[in-house]
Design an enzyme around this catalytic site. Sequence first.
Site, PDB file in Angstrom:
ATOM      1  N   GLY A   1      51.623 -12.337  64.112  1.00 42.32           N
ATOM      2  CA  GLY A   1      52.881 -12.264  64.849  1.00 42.32           C
ATOM      3  C   GLY A   1      52.732 -12.498  66.335  1.00 42.32           C
ATOM      4  O   GLY A   1      53.263 -11.742  67.149  1.00 42.32           O
TER       5      GLY A   1
ATOM      6  N   SER B   1      53.713 -15.229  68.177  1.00 40.86           N
ATOM      7  CA  SER B   1      54.573 -16.240  68.795  1.00 40.86           C
ATOM      8  C   SER B   1      55.369 -15.683  69.970  1.00 40.86           C
ATOM      9  O   SER B   1      55.830 -16.446  70.821  1.00 40.86           O
ATOM     10  CB  SER B   1      55.530 -16.846  67.762  1.00 40.86           C
ATOM     11  OG  SER B   1      56.400 -15.860  67.241  1.00 40.86           O
TER      12      SER B   1
ATOM     13  N   GLY C   1      56.566 -11.618  72.170  1.00 41.85           N
ATOM     14  CA  GLY C   1      56.555 -10.162  72.233  1.00 41.85           C
ATOM     15  C   GLY C   1      55.185  -9.527  72.319  1.00 41.85           C
ATOM     16  O   GLY C   1      54.261 -10.040  72.968  1.00 41.85           O
ATOM     17  N   ILE C   2      55.045  -8.384  71.659  1.00 41.64           N
ATOM     18  CA  ILE C   2      53.821  -7.604  71.721  1.00 41.64           C
ATOM     19  C   ILE C   2      52.623  -8.422  71.246  1.00 41.64           C
ATOM     20  O   ILE C   2      51.550  -8.390  71.849  1.00 41.64           O
ATOM     21  CB  ILE C   2      53.963  -6.317  70.887  1.00 41.64           C
ATOM     22  CG1 ILE C   2      54.990  -5.371  71.528  1.00 41.64           C
ATOM     23  CG2 ILE C   2      52.614  -5.605  70.746  1.00 41.64           C
ATOM     24  CD1 ILE C   2      55.299  -4.149  70.688  1.00 41.64           C
ATOM     25  N   GLY C   3      52.790  -9.168  70.164  1.00 42.43           N
ATOM     26  CA  GLY C   3      51.674  -9.941  69.624  1.00 42.43           C
ATOM     27  C   GLY C   3      51.173 -10.991  70.584  1.00 42.43           C
ATOM     28  O   GLY C   3      49.957 -11.167  70.745  1.00 42.43           O
TER      29      GLY C   3
ATOM     30  N   TYR D   1      64.188  -0.949  57.834  1.00 42.37           N
ATOM     31  CA  TYR D   1      63.097  -1.077  58.797  1.00 42.37           C
ATOM     32  C   TYR D   1      62.295   0.217  58.887  1.00 42.37           C
ATOM     33  O   TYR D   1      61.048   0.200  58.827  1.00 42.37           O
ATOM     34  CB  TYR D   1      63.656  -1.452  60.170  1.00 42.37           C
ATOM     35  CG  TYR D   1      62.614  -1.570  61.248  1.00 42.37           C
ATOM     36  CD1 TYR D   1      61.747  -2.650  61.287  1.00 42.37           C
ATOM     37  CD2 TYR D   1      62.488  -0.594  62.237  1.00 42.37           C
ATOM     38  CE1 TYR D   1      60.782  -2.769  62.275  1.00 42.37           C
ATOM     39  CE2 TYR D   1      61.529  -0.699  63.234  1.00 42.37           C
ATOM     40  CZ  TYR D   1      60.680  -1.784  63.246  1.00 42.37           C
ATOM     41  OH  TYR D   1      59.718  -1.891  64.225  1.00 42.37           O
TER      42      TYR D   1
END
Length: 282
Positions: A14, A16, A18-20, A155
Amino acid sequence: MTPARNERVVLITGTSSGIGLHAAIAAGRAGHTVVATMRDLEGARALRDAASDAQVSLDIRRLDVTEHQSVAEVVAETIARHGRLDAVINNAGSGRLGTIENETVDDVRAVMEVNFFGVVALTRAALPHLRGTRGRLITVSSVGGVIGQPFNEAYCAAKFAVEGFMESLAPVAATAGVSVTVVEPGAVASSFVANVGRDSSQSGPANDPYAAELEAYLARAATSFGSAQSARSAGEVVADLLDGDRPAFRVQTSDSARQFAAVKLSDLDGSAVQRMTAAWLG
């Protein structure tokens, strides 16, 4: 290409945005060999630009955590190219905003596939290699994996499952020298918030009995995310767990996340959480 032994080979999902993305850049800056993965390589531009700005080299690969073959291939390719695997950061995830009366079971199942079963699949594939390096398994959960939140049923269910899975696995993995950590961000300013499965400009079903409560929740959420932690800050917390002493099992990324999680962890009968979340519905 085999990295120097004082570096870690780390596989991150993940990445692409944000956090990743920021965890991948921070890990690269720290000198680690980073295999940065994402479901669609057409979305890699932001990561490539950030890597260029930071002057770090990343091994960017496609990985859809819901596809077993994709998981197996990326792990095998990582070992073939880099010679070992020292750490995995399970970060890929997707949200879903809604309540079960207005959702389908398939909606819930899709959220579980990405957020829970995707984590399980990569963990299973990586563990034999992490045992060999006495490595680290780091999974980005959420304060939503500690406290169930209105209109986030699917979620939060997935993140609760992740936390239970990892809490159960941790002592077993430790016997083989593998440390297990779950990371619990609170509100983080990232594109994840815009991709929770509901367009706030669209109305719900006709005669939705929860419409007023949903609008109250969305108004409260907008205020919360207005003062959210930056994705860069949260990503750097995640990347820091690759270095130094083995981290704690549970790590929050900000003071507000720690304060929020503390409500649940000291709430034996659940009443404090229920009072808090009920107030969000106006």
